[in-house]
Scaffold this motif. Structure first.
Motif, PDB file in Angstrom:
ATOM      1  N   ARG A  93      14.760 -15.840   0.456  1.00 22.96           N
ATOM      2  CA  ARG A  93      13.564 -16.236  -0.298  1.00 22.96           C
ATOM      3  C   ARG A  93      12.345 -16.240   0.605  1.00 22.96           C
ATOM      4  NH1 ARG A  93      17.738 -19.004  -2.297  1.00 22.96           N
ATOM      5  NH2 ARG A  93      17.693 -20.695  -0.783  1.00 22.96           N
ATOM      6  N   GLU A  94      11.168 -16.001   0.016  1.00 26.28           N
ATOM      7  CA  GLU A  94       9.916 -16.017   0.784  1.00 26.28           C
ATOM      8  C   GLU A  94       8.984 -17.084   0.212  1.00 26.28           C
ATOM      9  OE1 GLU A  94       8.033 -12.207   1.336  1.00 26.28           O
ATOM     10  OE2 GLU A  94       9.850 -11.289   2.108  1.00 26.28           O
ATOM     11  N   TYR A  95       8.620 -18.053   1.040  1.00 30.63           N
ATOM     12  CA  TYR A  95       7.692 -19.124   0.651  1.00 30.63           C
ATOM     13  C   TYR A  95       6.363 -18.946   1.373  1.00 30.63           C
ATOM     14  CZ  TYR A  95      12.012 -21.483  -0.927  1.00 30.63           C
ATOM     15  OH  TYR A  95      13.193 -21.802  -1.526  1.00 30.63           O
ATOM     16  N   GLY A 103      -2.044  -7.709   5.242  1.00 33.21           N
ATOM     17  CA  GLY A 103      -1.608  -6.583   4.424  1.00 33.21           C
ATOM     18  C   GLY A 103      -1.039  -5.437   5.240  1.00 33.21           C
ATOM     19  N   ARG A 104      -0.475  -5.762   6.390  1.00 32.76           N
ATOM     20  CA  ARG A 104       0.074  -4.702   7.245  1.00 32.76           C
ATOM     21  C   ARG A 104       1.289  -4.073   6.599  1.00 32.76           C
ATOM     22  NH1 ARG A 104       1.502  -8.239  12.054  1.00 32.76           N
ATOM     23  NH2 ARG A 104       2.008  -9.526  10.255  1.00 32.76           N
ATOM     24  N   GLY A 105       2.077  -4.921   5.907  1.00 28.61           N
ATOM     25  CA  GLY A 105       3.282  -4.415   5.256  1.00 28.61           C
ATOM     26  C   GLY A 105       2.951  -3.302   4.273  1.00 28.61           C
ATOM     27  N   VAL A 159       9.719  -3.613  13.379  1.00 23.87           N
ATOM     28  CA  VAL A 159       8.623  -3.204  14.250  1.00 23.87           C
ATOM     29  C   VAL A 159       7.317  -3.503  13.511  1.00 23.87           C
ATOM     30  CG1 VAL A 159       7.590  -1.262  15.503  1.00 23.87           C
ATOM     31  CG2 VAL A 159      10.078  -1.382  15.197  1.00 23.87           C
ATOM     32  N   LYS A 160       6.459  -4.337  14.116  1.00 23.24           N
ATOM     33  CA  LYS A 160       5.278  -4.832  13.404  1.00 23.24           C
ATOM     34  C   LYS A 160       3.971  -4.524  14.131  1.00 23.24           C
ATOM     35  CE  LYS A 160       6.028  -8.660  11.094  1.00 23.24           C
ATOM     36  NZ  LYS A 160       6.180 -10.113  10.785  1.00 23.24           N
ATOM     37  N   ALA A 161       3.064  -3.854  13.435  1.00 22.25           N
ATOM     38  CA  ALA A 161       1.741  -3.547  13.989  1.00 22.25           C
ATOM     39  C   ALA A 161       1.005  -4.842  14.311  1.00 22.25           C
ATOM     40  CB  ALA A 161       0.939  -2.740  12.971  1.00 22.25           C
TER      41      ALA A 161
HETATM   42  P1  GDP Z   1       1.630  -8.775   6.444  1.00 19.51           P
HETATM   43  O1  GDP Z   1       1.925  -7.705   5.450  1.00 19.51           O
HETATM   44  O2  GDP Z   1       0.530  -8.372   7.369  1.00 19.51           O
HETATM   45  O3  GDP Z   1       1.378 -10.099   5.812  1.00 19.51           O
HETATM   46  O4  GDP Z   1       2.938  -8.907   7.379  1.00 19.51           O
HETATM   47  P2  GDP Z   1       4.234  -9.852   7.293  1.00 19.51           P
HETATM   48  O5  GDP Z   1       4.622 -10.196   8.668  1.00 19.51           O
HETATM   49  O6  GDP Z   1       3.996 -10.985   6.370  1.00 19.51           O
HETATM   50  O7  GDP Z   1       5.335  -8.900   6.695  1.00 19.51           O
HETATM   51  C1  GDP Z   1       5.221  -8.344   5.395  1.00 19.51           C
HETATM   52  C2  GDP Z   1       6.582  -8.281   4.732  1.00 19.51           C
HETATM   53  O8  GDP Z   1       7.474  -7.520   5.514  1.00 19.51           O
HETATM   54  C3  GDP Z   1       7.239  -9.632   4.589  1.00 19.51           C
HETATM   55  O9  GDP Z   1       6.784 -10.332   3.474  1.00 19.51           O
HETATM   56  C4  GDP Z   1       8.692  -9.244   4.471  1.00 19.51           C
HETATM   57  O10 GDP Z   1       9.014  -8.938   3.130  1.00 19.51           O
HETATM   58  C5  GDP Z   1       8.783  -7.977   5.306  1.00 19.51           C
HETATM   59  N1  GDP Z   1       9.442  -8.344   6.589  1.00 19.51           N
HETATM   60  C6  GDP Z   1       8.843  -8.784   7.714  1.00 19.51           C
HETATM   61  N2  GDP Z   1       9.752  -9.087   8.649  1.00 19.51           N
HETATM   62  C7  GDP Z   1      10.957  -8.846   8.102  1.00 19.51           C
HETATM   63  C8  GDP Z   1      12.323  -9.027   8.564  1.00 19.51           C
HETATM   64  O11 GDP Z   1      12.601  -9.465   9.674  1.00 19.51           O
HETATM   65  N3  GDP Z   1      13.317  -8.638   7.690  1.00 19.51           N
HETATM   66  C9  GDP Z   1      13.041  -8.166   6.446  1.00 19.51           C
HETATM   67  N4  GDP Z   1      14.061  -7.850   5.658  1.00 19.51           N
HETATM   68  N5  GDP Z   1      11.796  -8.025   5.979  1.00 19.51           N
HETATM   69  C10 GDP Z   1      10.762  -8.360   6.791  1.00 19.51           C
END
Ligand code: GDP
Ligand code: MN
Length: 383
Positions: free
Chosen positions: A98-100, A52-54, A44-46
């Motif tokens: 992995r995350e690129y 930096g939402r994570g 679930v994503k804001a």
């Molecule tokens: P940001 O923080 O705003 O850049 O949002 P992101 O969409 O890049 O998500 C931040 C982090 O959440 C990512 O780098 C992932 O580590 C984690 N994340 C996001 N989606 C998923 C997913 O579907 N599965 C898992 N395991 N982690 C996720």
């Protein structure tokens, strides 16, 4: 114009860049329904226009639809660095190996689009650039030649991606990202993270797309994505009317023609002890209707107690501006005091028009300084 993640992903999908399947939700219940339809686990994503939402707690995994509802309840309404969350994007969760990081943006000094790629993704790219500059592969694209497949290969080999199947997928995505960037007239397309799943699939887990505002007239589908509801209603009105408007927090509404004069007017109002409530730039060649529109925007701000109209006529004709002021007084039934300083092309004619109309709330001043003083005094008397 910045796009929300879900809009960027929609764009990516239409250009053939793999993304996870997802749905938008504006309530916890909708998030639950989305999770049920998509199949769990979900993330679930804001949806806010900041990164930096994570880290801020705006991205959460959910193993069941009930949990998705709970997570959405926590995230909706949350404040992430000054942005309130009104919507969440629910997508099928990925199992990440992995995350690129992959992006394309403009390098203004080179006058060319610039690709950046690194296998050190997920985190702040500025941090990677600072601490491990060698890990970040940079490559310019000649805009006249366009994208060439060797460039994708250069990026993946340069960053040391060892798996052949992975390399092929990334190269494909690099080409498609260039196409997205070019066709949408973007200033930035960033995928952070670009993930490799435990099954070996590569896909965009995040999307940050900025489109050139000056190209929006050629990009109607993207222009439509603009979020009118989330923006300030007055700014939305100004945009709709084609008026340049900036909100400040004092009492004097400022209207000038041209950015330089408008800024100087804001300064002079401040210099004589007042505080601008906002300012509007009429631009060059302002006609009567333009004046009416600008006055409508300015006076829709309830903080405005007096208006200072500072016009130096060049292409803009002062008689036309004067007619616009009178027209606005009629149409908008304005009662606020309006101080007018007209100078330049047809100034005498403009002043004569205002004098003849003899409206009780219109005050003519000969100089910018006197005009500012009078407007500040009237604003003070009115509040
Ligand atoms: P940001 O923080 O705003 O850049 O949002 P992101 O969409 O890049 O998500 C931040 C982090 O959440 C990512 O780098 C992932 O580590 C984690 N994340 C996001 N989606 C998923 C997913 O579907 N599965 C898992 N395991 N982690 C996720
Ligand atoms: Mn991200």
């Amino acid at each position: 114009m910045d796009l929300y993640e879900f809009q960027g992903k929609e764009l990516f999908r239409s250009f053939g860049i793999p993304v996870s399947e997802g749905r938008l939700a504006t309530s916890p219940l909708e998030a639950r329904e989305a999770a049920t339809a998509l199949g769990c686990p979900v993330v679930v994503k804001a949806q806010v226009l900041v990164g930096g939402r994570g880290k801020a707690g705006g991205i959460k995994l959910a193993a069941t639809p009930a949990e998705a509802e709970e997570r959405a309840r926590e995230i909706l309404g949350m404040d992430i660095r000054g942005h309130t969350v009104h919507r969440v994007w629910v997508e099928r969760a990925s199992e990440i190996a992995r995350e690129y990081y992959l992006s394309i943006t403009f390098d203004r000094s080179a006058k060319k689009p610039l690709f950046m790629f690194t296998t050190e993704g997920g985190v702040d790219i500025e941090e990677v650039a600072a601490t491990k500059p060698d890990a970040l592969v940079r490559l310019h694209v000649d805009p006249l030649e366009g994208y060439r497949p060797w460039q994708g290969r250069h990026l993946v080999y340069g960053a040391g991606v060892s798996d052949a199947a992975e390399r092929r997928q990334i190269e494909e995505i690099v080409g498609r990202l260039y196409e997205t960037f070019e066709r949408c007239e973007a200033m930035l397309c960033e995928i952070n993270p670009l993930v490799v799943t435990t099954d070996g699939d590569v896909r965009a887990l995040d999307a940050k797309v900025t489109v050139d505002d000056n190209a929006l007239f050629r990009q109607p589908e993207i222009a439509e994505m603009r979020d009118l509801a989330a923006a300030d209603p007055l700014e939305a009105l100004a945009r709709e009317k084609g008026v340049t408007y900036v909100k400040l927090d004092g009492e004097v509404g400022v209207l000038g023609n041209g950015a330089g004069l408008t800024m100087a007017t804001v300064d002079v109002v401040t210099f004589v002890g007042g505080r601008p409530a906002n300012f509007c730039d009429l631009g060059g060649g302002g006609d009567a209707q333009g004046v009416v529109d600008a006055l409508e925007v300015i006076t829709s701000d309830p903080q405005v107690r007096a208006i200072f109209f500072n016009i130096f006529g060049g292409i803009t004709r002062c008689d036309e501006v004067a007619r616009g002021i009178l027209q606005a007084l009629e149409q908008l039934e304005l009662e606020l005091p309006i101080v007018v300083r007209l100078d330049g092309t047809n100034a005498a004619e403009g002043r004569r028009i205002l004098e003849e109309a003899a409206r009780p709330n219109v005050y003519a001043e000969a100089t910018m300084l006197d005009g500012a003083r009078r407007a500040v005094e009237l604003a003070g008397a009115a509040s």
